[in-house]
Enzyme design. Structure first.
Site, PDB file in Angstrom:
ATOM      1  CB  SER A  92     -71.939 -42.085  73.304  1.00 56.61           C
ATOM      2  OG  SER A  92     -71.859 -41.145  74.466  1.00 56.61           O
ATOM      3  CE1 TYR A 144     -76.639 -39.147  71.401  1.00 54.11           C
ATOM      4  CE2 TYR A 144     -75.503 -39.386  73.444  1.00 54.11           C
ATOM      5  CZ  TYR A 144     -75.363 -39.258  72.113  1.00 54.11           C
ATOM      6  OH  TYR A 144     -74.207 -39.525  71.593  1.00 54.11           O
TER       7      TYR A 144
HETATM    8  N1  LIG Z   1     -70.495 -35.526  68.867  1.00 53.29           N
HETATM    9  C1  LIG Z   1     -70.280 -36.297  70.020  1.00 53.29           C
HETATM   10  O1  LIG Z   1     -69.952 -35.684  71.091  1.00 53.29           O
HETATM   11  C2  LIG Z   1     -70.518 -37.680  70.025  1.00 53.29           C
HETATM   12  C3  LIG Z   1     -70.148 -38.497  71.311  1.00 53.29           C
HETATM   13  C4  LIG Z   1     -70.309 -39.867  71.184  1.00 53.29           C
HETATM   14  C5  LIG Z   1     -71.154 -40.402  70.345  1.00 53.29           C
HETATM   15  N2  LIG Z   1     -71.497 -39.764  69.155  1.00 53.29           N
HETATM   16  C6  LIG Z   1     -72.203 -40.381  68.011  1.00 53.29           C
HETATM   17  O2  LIG Z   1     -71.555 -40.363  66.770  1.00 53.29           O
HETATM   18  C7  LIG Z   1     -72.646 -40.193  65.881  1.00 53.29           C
HETATM   19  C8  LIG Z   1     -72.362 -39.282  64.812  1.00 53.29           C
HETATM   20  O3  LIG Z   1     -72.651 -37.982  65.497  1.00 53.29           O
HETATM   21  P1  LIG Z   1     -71.817 -36.882  65.376  1.00 53.29           P
HETATM   22  O4  LIG Z   1     -71.351 -36.226  66.543  1.00 53.29           O
HETATM   23  O5  LIG Z   1     -71.042 -36.921  64.035  1.00 53.29           O
HETATM   24  O6  LIG Z   1     -73.263 -35.520  64.781  1.00 53.29           O
HETATM   25  P2  LIG Z   1     -73.452 -34.960  63.506  1.00 53.29           P
HETATM   26  O7  LIG Z   1     -72.615 -34.137  62.898  1.00 53.29           O
HETATM   27  O8  LIG Z   1     -75.102 -34.405  63.772  1.00 53.29           O
HETATM   28  O9  LIG Z   1     -73.729 -36.398  62.405  1.00 53.29           O
HETATM   29  C9  LIG Z   1     -75.072 -37.142  62.741  1.00 53.29           C
HETATM   30  C10 LIG Z   1     -75.609 -37.557  61.241  1.00 53.29           C
HETATM   31  O10 LIG Z   1     -76.577 -38.429  61.311  1.00 53.29           O
HETATM   32  C11 LIG Z   1     -77.330 -37.939  60.558  1.00 53.29           C
HETATM   33  N3  LIG Z   1     -78.700 -38.526  60.836  1.00 53.29           N
HETATM   34  C12 LIG Z   1     -79.654 -38.032  62.109  1.00 53.29           C
HETATM   35  N4  LIG Z   1     -80.447 -38.605  61.975  1.00 53.29           N
HETATM   36  C13 LIG Z   1     -80.664 -39.342  60.667  1.00 53.29           C
HETATM   37  C14 LIG Z   1     -81.554 -40.245  60.290  1.00 53.29           C
HETATM   38  N5  LIG Z   1     -82.773 -40.439  61.197  1.00 53.29           N
HETATM   39  N6  LIG Z   1     -81.408 -40.853  59.229  1.00 53.29           N
HETATM   40  C15 LIG Z   1     -80.370 -40.943  58.629  1.00 53.29           C
HETATM   41  N7  LIG Z   1     -79.444 -40.006  59.105  1.00 53.29           N
HETATM   42  C16 LIG Z   1     -79.602 -39.271  60.252  1.00 53.29           C
HETATM   43  C17 LIG Z   1     -77.213 -36.633  60.108  1.00 53.29           C
HETATM   44  O11 LIG Z   1     -77.712 -36.103  59.054  1.00 53.29           O
HETATM   45  P3  LIG Z   1     -79.184 -35.718  58.657  1.00 53.29           P
HETATM   46  O12 LIG Z   1     -79.537 -34.718  59.734  1.00 53.29           O
HETATM   47  O13 LIG Z   1     -79.047 -34.680  57.369  1.00 53.29           O
HETATM   48  O14 LIG Z   1     -80.070 -36.853  58.436  1.00 53.29           O
HETATM   49  C18 LIG Z   1     -75.775 -36.459  60.393  1.00 53.29           C
HETATM   50  O15 LIG Z   1     -75.080 -36.444  59.225  1.00 53.29           O
HETATM   51  C19 LIG Z   1     -73.937 -40.274  66.475  1.00 53.29           C
HETATM   52  O16 LIG Z   1     -74.619 -41.701  66.639  1.00 53.29           O
HETATM   53  C20 LIG Z   1     -73.875 -39.933  68.073  1.00 53.29           C
HETATM   54  O17 LIG Z   1     -74.547 -40.264  68.990  1.00 53.29           O
HETATM   55  C21 LIG Z   1     -71.225 -38.415  69.015  1.00 53.29           C
END
Ligand SMILES: NC(=O)c1ccc[n+]([C@@H]2O[C@H](COP(=O)([O-])OP(=O)(O)OC[C@H]3O[C@@H](n4cnc5c(N)ncnc54)[C@H](OP(=O)(O)O)[C@@H]3O)[C@@H](O)[C@H]2O)c1
Length: 249
Positions: A141, A154
């Protein structure tokens, strides 16, 4: 030779929503075989309904038993797997003026965002390195470069993923496994924040992230950043301090 973005077999952790699902959609469209995993069965079913070509596996990546079980299932059914996308992650507000209250009542970001990525990488390297072309793609991130202090753990896990990914890339340089880092800024259309956020100039969509990842893989761009993250990853210490002040006031 650069990475092909077609005809791979790709495991995306946390692939049922957000960035993971956008990546799954892009990879399926390009003719890859895609497997996603996540904890919530309803989200996995929903993803499968929207994208029937997906293979889905329920797995909590923070649990050793689940990781081993998923690995065995993949070895049996998809031994041609050549790309691991370590994307699953959570984000929590933690206020240290409350002592350990926030820290202990929340899910463990260190287990999910950091330890799981490290253990999955270690687990899959032997399988991946048997393939002619392979990759590990770790999602960090922009907050790994400039912490947002309401999300202290985080931000720290993402800084650690940046460091770990550099070491992993170096250690695997003599193998067929290329190691990429994806560095998104704020992404407005995912479930990470638990509430919708505005589509502002400093945010990007999950499909923009997916598009950048496909291009980055094709072009051997090992640190794939987009939007404001692009600037942050090459900022000087003074510029980072200014950004820190701007985003934390
Ligand atoms: N959104 C942002 O602004 C942003 C910015 C920079 C980086 N990121 C990174 O991008 C990645 C994806 O995030 P996103 O923004 O797309 O959020 P999201 O829509 O909440 O997706 C996260 C996914 O991870 C799964 N997950 C969470 N904990 C888990 C576990 N213990 N085992 C297996 N699956 C798990 C969740 O499904 P379940 O809860 O059903 O397991 C969900 O499908 C993350 O690493 C996040 O830190 C996001």
């Amino acid at each position: 030779m650069n990475m092909q973005v077609r005809k791979n077999t790709i495991l995306i952790t946390g692939g049922s929503t957000g960035i993971g699902f956008a990546l799954a959609e892009s990879f399926v469209k390009l003719g890859n075989r895609v497997i996603i995993c996540g904890r919530r069965a309803d989200r996995l079913e929903d993803a499968k309904r929207r994208l029937p070509a997906l293979s889905v596996k329920q797995c909590d990546v923070s649990k050793e038993y689940d990781r081993k079980n998923m690995y065995a299932w993949i070895e049996e059914n998809f031994k041609e797997l050549n790309v691991l996308v370590n994307n699953a992650g959570i984000q929590r507000r933690v206020d240290f003026t409350k002592g350990t209250d926030d820290l202990l009542k929340n899910e463990d970001e260190i287990e999910i965002n950091l330890k799981a990525q490290i253990y999955l990488a270690a687990q899959f390297v032997p399988m991946l390195s048997k393939q002619k072309d392979a990759a590990i793609v770790n999602v960090s991130s922009g907050l790994g470069f400039v912490p947002l202090t309401i999300f202290p753990i985080y931000s720290a896990t993402k800084a650690a993923i940046h460091s770990f990914t550099m070491s992993l890339r170096y250690q695997l340089r003599g193998t067929s496994v290329k190691v990429f880092e994806v560095i998104p800024p704020t992404v407005y259309d995912t479930e990470l924040k638990g509430e919708p956020i505005e589509n502002a100039a400093w945010t990007v969509s999950s499909s923009e992230v997916a598009e950048a990842v496909v291009k980055g893989l094709e072009e051997d761009e090992f640190e794939i950043a987009m939007g404001p993250s692009k600037k942050w990853i090459s900022s000087t210490r003074n510029e980072l301090d200014l950004t820190f002040g701007n985003i934390n006031h």
